[in-house]
Design a protein around this motif. Structure first.
Motif, PDB file in Angstrom:
ATOM      1  N   TYR B 142       0.840  -1.200   0.000  1.00 60.56           N
ATOM      2  CA  TYR B 142       0.000   0.000   0.000  1.00 60.56           C
ATOM      3  C   TYR B 142       0.875   1.251   0.000  1.00 60.56           C
ATOM      4  O   TYR B 142       0.624   2.207  -0.717  1.00 60.56           O
ATOM      5  CB  TYR B 142      -0.892   0.023   1.240  1.00 60.56           C
ATOM      6  N   GLY B 143       1.901   1.216   0.825  1.00 60.66           N
ATOM      7  CA  GLY B 143       2.790   2.363   0.907  1.00 60.66           C
ATOM      8  C   GLY B 143       3.456   2.645  -0.429  1.00 60.66           C
ATOM      9  O   GLY B 143       3.545   3.787  -0.870  1.00 60.66           O
ATOM     10  N   VAL B 150      -0.393   7.756  -5.690  1.00 61.17           N
ATOM     11  CA  VAL B 150      -1.146   8.805  -4.996  1.00 61.17           C
ATOM     12  C   VAL B 150      -0.336  10.098  -4.896  1.00 61.17           C
ATOM     13  O   VAL B 150      -0.834  11.178  -5.214  1.00 61.17           O
ATOM     14  CB  VAL B 150      -1.569   8.312  -3.589  1.00 61.17           C
ATOM     15  N   VAL B 151       0.936   9.971  -4.481  1.00 58.23           N
ATOM     16  CA  VAL B 151       1.741  11.180  -4.277  1.00 58.23           C
ATOM     17  C   VAL B 151       1.924  11.976  -5.575  1.00 58.23           C
ATOM     18  O   VAL B 151       1.675  13.187  -5.593  1.00 58.23           O
ATOM     19  CB  VAL B 151       3.096  10.811  -3.618  1.00 58.23           C
ATOM     20  N   PRO B 152       2.334  11.341  -6.709  1.00 55.46           N
ATOM     21  CA  PRO B 152       2.451  12.113  -7.951  1.00 55.46           C
ATOM     22  C   PRO B 152       1.134  12.743  -8.388  1.00 55.46           C
ATOM     23  O   PRO B 152       1.103  13.875  -8.876  1.00 55.46           O
ATOM     24  CB  PRO B 152       2.910  11.074  -8.973  1.00 55.46           C
ATOM     25  N   LEU B 153       0.026  12.013  -8.170  1.00 57.90           N
ATOM     26  CA  LEU B 153      -1.285  12.539  -8.544  1.00 57.90           C
ATOM     27  C   LEU B 153      -1.594  13.804  -7.751  1.00 57.90           C
ATOM     28  O   LEU B 153      -1.988  14.837  -8.314  1.00 57.90           O
ATOM     29  CB  LEU B 153      -2.354  11.469  -8.264  1.00 57.90           C
ATOM     30  N   VAL B 171      -4.311   6.493   1.384  1.00 58.25           N
ATOM     31  CA  VAL B 171      -3.763   5.143   1.529  1.00 58.25           C
ATOM     32  C   VAL B 171      -4.429   4.413   2.699  1.00 58.25           C
ATOM     33  O   VAL B 171      -4.855   3.261   2.574  1.00 58.25           O
ATOM     34  CB  VAL B 171      -2.235   5.214   1.725  1.00 58.25           C
ATOM     35  N   LEU B 172      -4.572   5.118   3.811  1.00 57.85           N
ATOM     36  CA  LEU B 172      -5.155   4.486   4.998  1.00 57.85           C
ATOM     37  C   LEU B 172      -6.618   4.123   4.790  1.00 57.85           C
ATOM     38  O   LEU B 172      -7.071   3.073   5.236  1.00 57.85           O
ATOM     39  CB  LEU B 172      -5.035   5.418   6.196  1.00 57.85           C
ATOM     40  N   LEU B 238       3.955   1.652   8.557  1.00 62.41           N
ATOM     41  CA  LEU B 238       4.813   1.585   7.381  1.00 62.41           C
ATOM     42  C   LEU B 238       4.257   2.366   6.195  1.00 62.41           C
ATOM     43  O   LEU B 238       4.938   3.218   5.617  1.00 62.41           O
ATOM     44  CB  LEU B 238       4.998   0.109   7.015  1.00 62.41           C
ATOM     45  N   ALA B 239       3.001   2.074   5.838  1.00 58.91           N
ATOM     46  CA  ALA B 239       2.421   2.702   4.652  1.00 58.91           C
ATOM     47  C   ALA B 239       2.356   4.211   4.821  1.00 58.91           C
ATOM     48  O   ALA B 239       2.678   4.966   3.897  1.00 58.91           O
ATOM     49  CB  ALA B 239       1.033   2.133   4.398  1.00 58.91           C
ATOM     50  N   VAL B 240       1.976   4.645   6.021  1.00 62.01           N
ATOM     51  CA  VAL B 240       1.858   6.075   6.274  1.00 62.01           C
ATOM     52  C   VAL B 240       3.230   6.737   6.219  1.00 62.01           C
ATOM     53  O   VAL B 240       3.415   7.788   5.623  1.00 62.01           O
ATOM     54  CB  VAL B 240       1.202   6.325   7.639  1.00 62.01           C
ATOM     55  N   GLN B 241       4.196   6.070   6.829  1.00 58.73           N
ATOM     56  CA  GLN B 241       5.539   6.637   6.861  1.00 58.73           C
ATOM     57  C   GLN B 241       6.061   6.932   5.463  1.00 58.73           C
ATOM     58  O   GLN B 241       6.764   7.899   5.239  1.00 58.73           O
ATOM     59  CB  GLN B 241       6.473   5.665   7.575  1.00 58.73           C
ATOM     60  N   MET B 242       5.683   6.077   4.509  1.00 58.42           N
ATOM     61  CA  MET B 242       6.200   6.248   3.153  1.00 58.42           C
ATOM     62  C   MET B 242       5.595   7.439   2.432  1.00 58.42           C
ATOM     63  O   MET B 242       6.226   8.015   1.560  1.00 58.42           O
ATOM     64  CB  MET B 242       5.970   4.971   2.336  1.00 58.42           C
TER      65      MET B 242
END
Lengths: 298, 309
Positions: B142-143, B150-153, B171-172, B238-242
């Protein structure tokens, strides 16, 4: 039916016992093997995740040449490596930084073995239009005074600073030697070099710092004051952003630990394995640096 | 004497095999419970003793911890106390958890209604496996998806680098969706059939029945589902940290780098030395996490009790 069940359970229990015994008896069987060749106790090396792959590779090579020697290598960070070795819980503590630099670690008993050098440098997104900056500009960027690449003659693009986590060896080295001890602004922090490279490569305007081994075409490795970051410039200390990779032992190294460290310093590791893995040989350095950062000619 | 021994050997005096099995089973289950309880107690003891030592041994101020905005436990402030302002992480954690619950709750409840009331058969056959599949995906995946999609979008759509609470929330929300959906489905399905029938018999439409009878009756269960989801979101690291950017500042918008308690905790652990202020401060964060999850568990239990009485 019931009998069969019982036999299955019994077989399972026996299997479990077998596995556990197998795991714990490696020591015994190894020492038996060792008797034929040499007497060796398994050793444990813990610490720096930057140094971990190198020690692992070297330990593997060493074990192939000397069957019966068991070397366990684990990560956990420089802090863990230093605290474990000063407690005497492990045989070797790997660290990116001098033990004297870490608070809470009693360095008096520790013996330092510098096994490699890692060069680090600022990297930016390839489309910033800037390839060479001065150290003042670098400090300006990381302390938040310079906010746009056009101030440095690049494109009109906001600068996005990406830091490594507080306490990271790479960050400590970069702050000391590139930012001359100045604290960078509270910006994004990322945990691993791999993630930093990915983010810098994909985010327009991003800047961060990486070890030489992580340099590739996705990011631009910036020159600082006209000096290119490479092996030659590090060896002459023209490029000042570098750090030793230390393997600490509690008291003088002995037994397998001593042999492993000697092997790390041998020519075949220093000249073949190290450059292959992106580290710089410590034997090639023309200068020496102590824990206070004082540089002397060799 | 000889007679006595003979009598004792009589089958009725001997413990039967079944009896022995019974005893054995009792012991085995008791040991499992005891072990679990011991582990829980040990974890609680460790986290409390380590987490509180920031305030006891290192004399950190509790007020600073909850209201301060600067996190630099390696250094001391003018009063000689470690700088342990955890407010940015607390704000980040609460924001991420709250917003992702807001996003995923309507989706999850909608999906649950579809699966149980509108098209139970297709829902069960297609939707449920699809949603359950989401549970099995490891959080690092997920991360990574968050980092590459998600981030580039977000970076293209909004000003900023794309890292921030918005990315973390998206993500969450996807991550907790299956948990909330399956629990919401359970809650809706446990509404007695007679209530639905009564409602329809009184002449309500299907929609009125769902809205006014099913959802109302299932409300405590739905609340539980959402809180379970929030508990998961709060603890996810983990996923959030990324994707969140991990800047220890209170962000001004959802698209600026922020950090959560878990992201700071996982990033910092390897770099600190056991027993030092930096390490203790991280344990204090762990203590906050533990207390939060206890809070969530207790809330769920209370709601559960209210439902039964």
């Amino acid at each position: 039916m019931r009998k069969r069940n019982r036999i299955t359970v019994l077989a399972f229990v026996l299997l479990c016992i077998g596995v556990i015994a197998g795991c714990s008896s490696t020591k015994a069987s190894d020492s038996e093997k060792g008797k034929a060749k040499q007497e060796t106790e398994p050793i444990m090396a813990v610490g720096s995740s930057a140094l971990q792959p190198l020690v692992e590779a070297a330990a593997q090579q060493y074990s192939e040449k000397n069957p019966g020697s068991v070397i366990n290598v684990q990560g956990g960070g420089s802090g863990t490596g230093l605290s474990k070795i000063s407690e005497g819980a492990v045989d070797i503590g790997n660290s990116d930084i001098f033990a004297e630099e870490k608070e809470g670690v009693d360095a008096s008993n520790l013996v330092d073995h510098k096994v490699a050098v890692v060069g680090m440098g600022p990297v930016s997104h390839p489309e910033t239009g800037v390839e060479d900056i001065t150290s003042e500009e670098l400090i300006g960027i990381f302390t938040g005074e310079i906010k746009n690449w056009k101030e440095l003659g690049g494109v009109d693009q906001e600068i996005i600073v990406i830091n490594r986590a507080k306490g990271s060896g790479t960050r400590a080295t970069f702050e000391t030697f590139a930012l001359q001890g100045k604290e960078p602004i509270d910006a994004q922090e990322q945990d691993s070099s791999g993630t930093v490279r990915k983010i810098v490569g994909e985010t327009p305007g991003a800047i961060s710092y990486l070890a030489f081994s992580y340099f590739d075409h996705t990011t631009t490795a910036l020159k600082v004051n006209g000096v290119t970051p490479n092996r030659t410039s590090v060896e002459s200390n023209e490029w000042e952003i570098w750090a030793y990779q230390h393997m600490y032992t509690n008291g003088e190294a002995k037994g397998l630990a001593k042999e492993l460290i000697e092997y790390m310093l041998s020519e075949e590791v220093q000249e073949v394995l190290l450059p292959e893995m992106g580290y710089l040989p410590v034997t090639g350095m023309q200068v020496e640096r102590d824990a206070e950062g004082t540089v002397t000619k060799k | 004497m000889a007679k006595m021994i003979k009598e004792m050997e009589h089958p009725l005096y001997r413990k039967s095999n079944k009896m022995r099995m019974e005893r054995f089973g009792k012991w085995l289950t008791f040991l499992s419970v005891a072990l679990t309880a011991a582990i829980t107690a040990a974890i609680l003891f460790l986290v409390f003793s380590k987490g509180l030592s920031t305030f006891i041994t290192n004399e950190g101020s509790v007020k600073d911890f909850f209201t301060g905005t600067t996190w630099n436990p390696a250094e001391v402030n003018s009063l000689g106390k470690p700088i342990i302002g955890a407010l940015p992480f607390l704000v980040g954690s609460i924001a991420v958890t709250g917003i992702s619950a807001l996003l995923s709750a309507p989706l999850a409840i909608g999906a649950a209604i579809f699966m149980s009331e509108i098209a139970p058969r297709t829902g069960k056959r297609i939707m449920q496996p699809v949603i359950e599949l989401l549970v099995g995906i490891p959080s690092v995946v997920y991360g990574f998806i968050g980092l590459t999609v998600v981030v580039p979008l977000l970076r293209d759509l909004f000003p900023g680098s794309g890292f921030g609470i918005a990315a973390g929330t998206i993500v969450l929300s996807v991550m907790i969706l299956p948990t909330v959906t399956s629990l919401a489905l359970d809650a809706i399905q446990s509404v007695p059939r007679s209530l639905r029938e009564a409602s329809l018999a009184l002449g309500s439409t299907r929609w009125q029945m769902i809205c006014k009878v099913v959802l109302k009756t299932a409300k405590p269960g739905l609340m539980m589902a959402i809180i379970f989801g929030m508990a998961r979101a709060f603890g996810e690291a983990l996923a959030v940290q990324m994707v969140i950017g991990n800047a220890s500042v209170i962000p001004h918008s959802l698209f600026e780098p922020a950090s959560t308690v878990t992201s700071i905790l996982t990033m910092g652990m390897g770099y600190t030395v056991m027993g030092q202020v930096e390490n203790n401060a991280l344990w204090s964060l762990a203590l906050v996490l533990l207390l939060m999850s206890l809070f969530f568990t207790i809330t769920v239990r209370m709601i559960g009790k209210g439902k039964n009485s």
